[in-house]
Design an enzyme around this catalytic site. Structure first.
Site, PDB file in Angstrom:
ATOM      1  N   GLU A 178     -20.748-117.911  45.491  1.00  0.00           N
ATOM      2  CA  GLU A 178     -21.092-116.662  44.929  1.00  0.00           C
ATOM      3  C   GLU A 178     -21.104-115.380  45.903  1.00  0.00           C
ATOM      4  OE1 GLU A 178     -23.997-117.490  41.940  1.00  0.00           O
ATOM      5  OE2 GLU A 178     -22.927-118.379  40.702  1.00  0.00           O
ATOM      6  N   LYS A 192     -23.644-118.874  49.865  1.00  0.00           N
ATOM      7  CA  LYS A 192     -24.743-119.240  48.910  1.00  0.00           C
ATOM      8  C   LYS A 192     -24.856-120.868  48.311  1.00  0.00           C
ATOM      9  CE  LYS A 192     -27.140-117.376  44.750  1.00  0.00           C
ATOM     10  NZ  LYS A 192     -26.762-118.292  43.678  1.00  0.00           N
ATOM     11  N   GLN A 193     -23.633-121.036  47.883  1.00  0.00           N
ATOM     12  CA  GLN A 193     -23.211-122.351  47.449  1.00  0.00           C
ATOM     13  C   GLN A 193     -22.320-123.275  48.352  1.00  0.00           C
ATOM     14  OE1 GLN A 193     -23.270-119.930  45.142  1.00  0.00           O
ATOM     15  NE2 GLN A 193     -24.592-120.381  43.472  1.00  0.00           N
TER      16      GLN A 193
END
Length: 296
Positions: free
Chosen positions: A9, A121-122
């Site tokens: 994200e 982020k991920q």
């Protein structure tokens, strides 16, 4: 495939996200193979289904052409797969001068600042290498992990379980166990201070994954089930049941042995590393566990 946002994200609306292209390719390949098998084995059902959903005769061939022509980005200089077409062109986030109290980044920096830099982020490419691991060599997994892992912030509870699984596979047990602790303690240790708002359900599922896919080394490629277990020292036992195509397989890993027992179902064939195991209902097999035990 253009204009997508993959698992990460912190990188949005990009072209040719590796994860997205791989998953789309895999889905199209599976759909084409399923319809072909249906056509051969259940012609009447296939004809009825095709009429019901308006399946044209050329569609399946178009899917196969898309599979063959799917673009999967690769950087010859770095010998890694770019997360997307432009990811490697961005500057790397200044982690050295980012204070610990400025994480999660999304709470302290404008999204347009984050989107313009190499920061994750991920787990993105890492997730592709776990879910579609048969598409990568061990060396490719190691190269990609070495590049992307330092760029992954830990701002998401969804990443550490995937990073742990992949780190175990490529031979980084200490890093794998660090991530495993983080994943398991997300709610138990109230790591992000927000358990009062509810549990991190996906992270709980990830904790199960890191036990089964990580320490037990379970993989399933093309319908073939396999295990490559390694039990951390300090853990007396790891056991779990698995529902496998209408059967129930119980796996128990101890410091010196691993046992497989088919609790329910007629027969099941799978692999323990390079060894093929065939079990009938109620049967079990115990195998010495090789050394390869990371420290807990």
């Amino acid at each position: 495939i253009h204009g997508v946002t993959g698992p990460d994200e912190y990188t949005t609306v990009v072209d040719n996200n590796l994860y997205t292209n791989l998953i789309a390719q895999n889905n199209l390949r599976y759909a084409a193979a399923t319809l072909e098998r249906m056509k051969q084995q259940r012609q009447d059902f296939f004809t009825s289904l095709a009429e019901k959903i308006g399946l044209r005769s050329d569609e399946v061939n178009n899917w196969r052409r898309a599979v063959d022509r799917m673009y999967l980005p690769y950087d010859e200089e770095l010998k890694i797969h770019p997360q997307d077409d432009t990811f490697l062109n961005k500057k790397v986030w200044d982690f050295e001068h980012t204070p610990a109290d400025r994480y999660p980044l999304l709470l302290h920096y404008h999204p347009l600042v984050i989107y313009r830099q190499q920061v994750i982020k991920q787990a993105d490419v890492a997730l592709a290498m776990v879910l579609l691991g048969d598409r990568f060599s061990l060396e490719q997994k190691r190269r990609n992990f070495d590049y992307y892992d330092p760029l992954t912030t830990g701002d998401s509870s969804l990443s550490v379980c995937i990073q742990s699984i992949l780190a175990l596979e490529i031979g980084y047990p200490d890093k794998a166990l660090t991530y495993a602790r983080y994943a398991v303690l997300m709610d138990l240790g109230n790591v992000e201070g927000n358990v009062k708002d509810g549990c991190h359900i996906a992270s709980l599922g990830g904790s199960w994954m890191l036990c089964v896919y990580g320490f037990a080394g379970m993989r399933e490629y093309g319908g073939r089930l396999s295990f490559d277990p390694q039990l951390p020292k300090g853990l007396a036992k790891l056991s779990f049941p698995l529902a496998v195509r209408g059967r129930v397989l119980e796996v128990e890993i101890k410091p010196e042995t691993v046992s497989y027992c088919l609790r329910e179902g007629n027969r099941l064939t799978f692999r323990h590393r390079d060894r093929e195991i065939r079990l009938s209902e109620g049967a079990s097999e115990t195998i010495p566990l090789d050394v390869r035990t990371p420290q807990l």
